[in-house]
Design a protein around this motif. Structure first.
Motif, PDB file in Angstrom:
ATOM      1  N   TYR A 187      75.461 137.875 -16.989  1.00 36.58           N
ATOM      2  CA  TYR A 187      74.910 138.136 -15.656  1.00 36.58           C
ATOM      3  C   TYR A 187      75.172 136.960 -14.718  1.00 36.58           C
ATOM      4  O   TYR A 187      75.483 137.153 -13.541  1.00 36.58           O
ATOM      5  CB  TYR A 187      73.421 138.467 -15.736  1.00 36.58           C
ATOM      6  N   CYS A 188      75.071 135.729 -15.226  1.00 33.81           N
ATOM      7  CA  CYS A 188      75.384 134.548 -14.406  1.00 33.81           C
ATOM      8  C   CYS A 188      76.859 134.511 -14.041  1.00 33.81           C
ATOM      9  O   CYS A 188      77.221 134.250 -12.884  1.00 33.81           O
ATOM     10  CB  CYS A 188      74.997 133.271 -15.151  1.00 33.81           C
ATOM     11  N   ILE A 189      77.713 134.765 -15.015  1.00 33.25           N
ATOM     12  CA  ILE A 189      79.160 134.734 -14.769  1.00 33.25           C
ATOM     13  C   ILE A 189      79.570 135.801 -13.759  1.00 33.25           C
ATOM     14  O   ILE A 189      80.310 135.524 -12.818  1.00 33.25           O
ATOM     15  CB  ILE A 189      79.937 134.911 -16.096  1.00 33.25           C
ATOM     16  N   THR A 190      79.073 137.009 -13.945  1.00 31.91           N
ATOM     17  CA  THR A 190      79.495 138.102 -13.057  1.00 31.91           C
ATOM     18  C   THR A 190      78.905 137.971 -11.653  1.00 31.91           C
ATOM     19  O   THR A 190      79.424 138.590 -10.725  1.00 31.91           O
ATOM     20  CB  THR A 190      79.143 139.481 -13.648  1.00 31.91           C
ATOM     21  N   SER A 191      77.875 137.168 -11.492  1.00 37.46           N
ATOM     22  CA  SER A 191      77.319 136.974 -10.148  1.00 37.46           C
ATOM     23  C   SER A 191      78.320 136.251  -9.249  1.00 37.46           C
ATOM     24  O   SER A 191      78.215 136.317  -8.026  1.00 37.46           O
ATOM     25  CB  SER A 191      75.999 136.206 -10.208  1.00 37.46           C
ATOM     26  N   ASN A 192      79.291 135.576  -9.861  1.00 38.54           N
ATOM     27  CA  ASN A 192      80.322 134.868  -9.092  1.00 38.54           C
ATOM     28  C   ASN A 192      81.601 135.685  -8.907  1.00 38.54           C
ATOM     29  O   ASN A 192      82.546 135.199  -8.298  1.00 38.54           O
ATOM     30  CB  ASN A 192      80.667 133.548  -9.793  1.00 38.54           C
ATOM     31  N   PHE A 193      81.632 136.897  -9.423  1.00 41.02           N
ATOM     32  CA  PHE A 193      82.805 137.751  -9.265  1.00 41.02           C
ATOM     33  C   PHE A 193      82.890 138.240  -7.815  1.00 41.02           C
ATOM     34  O   PHE A 193      81.871 138.340  -7.125  1.00 41.02           O
ATOM     35  CB  PHE A 193      82.723 138.954 -10.199  1.00 41.02           C
ATOM     36  N   PRO A 194      84.082 138.587  -7.371  1.00 43.04           N
ATOM     37  CA  PRO A 194      84.227 139.125  -6.009  1.00 43.04           C
ATOM     38  C   PRO A 194      83.420 140.415  -5.839  1.00 43.04           C
ATOM     39  O   PRO A 194      83.257 141.196  -6.783  1.00 43.04           O
ATOM     40  CB  PRO A 194      85.726 139.427  -5.905  1.00 43.04           C
ATOM     41  N   LYS A 195      82.907 140.621  -4.640  1.00 41.74           N
ATOM     42  CA  LYS A 195      82.070 141.808  -4.363  1.00 41.74           C
ATOM     43  C   LYS A 195      82.827 143.109  -4.585  1.00 41.74           C
ATOM     44  O   LYS A 195      82.226 144.118  -4.950  1.00 41.74           O
ATOM     45  CB  LYS A 195      81.522 141.756  -2.930  1.00 41.74           C
ATOM     46  N   GLU A 196      84.147 143.094  -4.417  1.00 41.53           N
ATOM     47  CA  GLU A 196      84.907 144.331  -4.629  1.00 41.53           C
ATOM     48  C   GLU A 196      84.942 144.741  -6.096  1.00 41.53           C
ATOM     49  O   GLU A 196      85.304 145.860  -6.425  1.00 41.53           O
ATOM     50  CB  GLU A 196      86.330 144.237  -4.067  1.00 41.53           C
ATOM     51  N   GLU A 197      84.531 143.854  -6.984  1.00 43.38           N
ATOM     52  CA  GLU A 197      84.458 144.174  -8.416  1.00 43.38           C
ATOM     53  C   GLU A 197      83.074 144.679  -8.834  1.00 43.38           C
ATOM     54  O   GLU A 197      82.847 144.972  -9.997  1.00 43.38           O
ATOM     55  CB  GLU A 197      84.815 142.946  -9.257  1.00 43.38           C
ATOM     56  N   LEU A 198      82.148 144.770  -7.891  1.00 38.86           N
ATOM     57  CA  LEU A 198      80.769 145.148  -8.209  1.00 38.86           C
ATOM     58  C   LEU A 198      80.686 146.453  -8.993  1.00 38.86           C
ATOM     59  O   LEU A 198      79.927 146.563  -9.955  1.00 38.86           O
ATOM     60  CB  LEU A 198      79.939 145.255  -6.929  1.00 38.86           C
ATOM     61  N   TYR A 199      81.471 147.443  -8.620  1.00 40.22           N
ATOM     62  CA  TYR A 199      81.408 148.752  -9.287  1.00 40.22           C
ATOM     63  C   TYR A 199      82.516 148.934 -10.318  1.00 40.22           C
ATOM     64  O   TYR A 199      82.651 150.003 -10.900  1.00 40.22           O
ATOM     65  CB  TYR A 199      81.448 149.873  -8.256  1.00 40.22           C
ATOM     66  N   GLY A 200      83.276 147.891 -10.553  1.00 39.52           N
ATOM     67  CA  GLY A 200      84.352 147.954 -11.537  1.00 39.52           C
ATOM     68  C   GLY A 200      84.052 147.074 -12.731  1.00 39.52           C
ATOM     69  O   GLY A 200      83.215 147.394 -13.575  1.00 39.52           O
ATOM     70  N   LEU A 201      84.727 145.953 -12.773  1.00 35.54           N
ATOM     71  CA  LEU A 201      84.618 145.046 -13.910  1.00 35.54           C
ATOM     72  C   LEU A 201      83.199 144.513 -14.100  1.00 35.54           C
ATOM     73  O   LEU A 201      82.696 144.452 -15.220  1.00 35.54           O
ATOM     74  CB  LEU A 201      85.598 143.879 -13.732  1.00 35.54           C
ATOM     75  N   THR A 202      82.526 144.138 -13.021  1.00 35.59           N
ATOM     76  CA  THR A 202      81.167 143.591 -13.112  1.00 35.59           C
ATOM     77  C   THR A 202      80.221 144.598 -13.757  1.00 35.59           C
ATOM     78  O   THR A 202      79.487 144.270 -14.689  1.00 35.59           O
ATOM     79  CB  THR A 202      80.648 143.205 -11.711  1.00 35.59           C
ATOM     80  N   SER A 203      80.266 145.804 -13.276  1.00 37.29           N
ATOM     81  CA  SER A 203      79.401 146.858 -13.804  1.00 37.29           C
ATOM     82  C   SER A 203      79.689 147.128 -15.280  1.00 37.29           C
ATOM     83  O   SER A 203      78.767 147.258 -16.097  1.00 37.29           O
ATOM     84  CB  SER A 203      79.589 148.132 -12.986  1.00 37.29           C
ATOM     85  N   GLN A 204      80.947 147.191 -15.631  1.00 43.91           N
ATOM     86  CA  GLN A 204      81.332 147.467 -17.017  1.00 43.91           C
ATOM     87  C   GLN A 204      80.869 146.349 -17.947  1.00 43.91           C
ATOM     88  O   GLN A 204      80.347 146.607 -19.040  1.00 43.91           O
ATOM     89  CB  GLN A 204      82.844 147.647 -17.117  1.00 43.91           C
ATOM     90  N   MET A 205      81.040 145.113 -17.527  1.00 38.71           N
ATOM     91  CA  MET A 205      80.628 143.983 -18.367  1.00 38.71           C
ATOM     92  C   MET A 205      79.118 143.963 -18.575  1.00 38.71           C
ATOM     93  O   MET A 205      78.629 143.702 -19.675  1.00 38.71           O
ATOM     94  CB  MET A 205      81.101 142.662 -17.756  1.00 38.71           C
ATOM     95  N   LYS A 206      78.361 144.261 -17.522  1.00 40.53           N
ATOM     96  CA  LYS A 206      76.900 144.286 -17.635  1.00 40.53           C
ATOM     97  C   LYS A 206      76.436 145.409 -18.554  1.00 40.53           C
ATOM     98  O   LYS A 206      75.554 145.216 -19.390  1.00 40.53           O
ATOM     99  CB  LYS A 206      76.264 144.409 -16.252  1.00 40.53           C
ATOM    100  N   ARG A 207      77.021 146.582 -18.399  1.00 40.81           N
ATOM    101  CA  ARG A 207      76.643 147.712 -19.270  1.00 40.81           C
ATOM    102  C   ARG A 207      76.970 147.403 -20.724  1.00 40.81           C
ATOM    103  O   ARG A 207      76.188 147.697 -21.638  1.00 40.81           O
ATOM    104  CB  ARG A 207      77.362 148.990 -18.838  1.00 40.81           C
ATOM    105  N   CYS A 208      78.121 146.803 -20.936  1.00 41.27           N
ATOM    106  CA  CYS A 208      78.562 146.469 -22.285  1.00 41.27           C
ATOM    107  C   CYS A 208      77.620 145.459 -22.944  1.00 41.27           C
ATOM    108  O   CYS A 208      77.170 145.654 -24.066  1.00 41.27           O
ATOM    109  CB  CYS A 208      79.978 145.913 -22.214  1.00 41.27           C
TER     110      CYS A 208
END
Length: 66
Positions: A25-46
């Motif tokens: 969750y800390c790492i993905t908070s620094n991801f680009p906003k355009e990844e919010l529904y892509g990679l960020t979401s997938q990593m959090k669900r996983c």
């Protein structure tokens, strides 16, 4: 941690899984906003599925021992 395991919360793997959730969750908070529904979401669900599955397995085990 004592040698006796009373619940899934006593398991080292469960405790480590919770730390991993916090890290992701800390790492993905620094991801680009355009990844919010892509990679960020997938990593959090996983990552949240790991402690969730441990909990579910422990609950099922407890139900079988009734």
């Amino acid at each position: 941690m004592s040698d006796k395991i009373n619940s899934h919360k006593d398991l080292k793997v469960y405790q480590e899984a919770l730390l991993l959730v916090k890290d992701i969750y800390c790492i993905t908070s620094n991801f680009p906003k355009e990844e919010l529904y892509g990679l960020t979401s997938q990593m959090k669900r996983c990552v949240i599925s790991i402690p969730s599955n441990i909990t579910e397995g422990q609950e099922e085990k407890g139900m079988l021992n009734l």
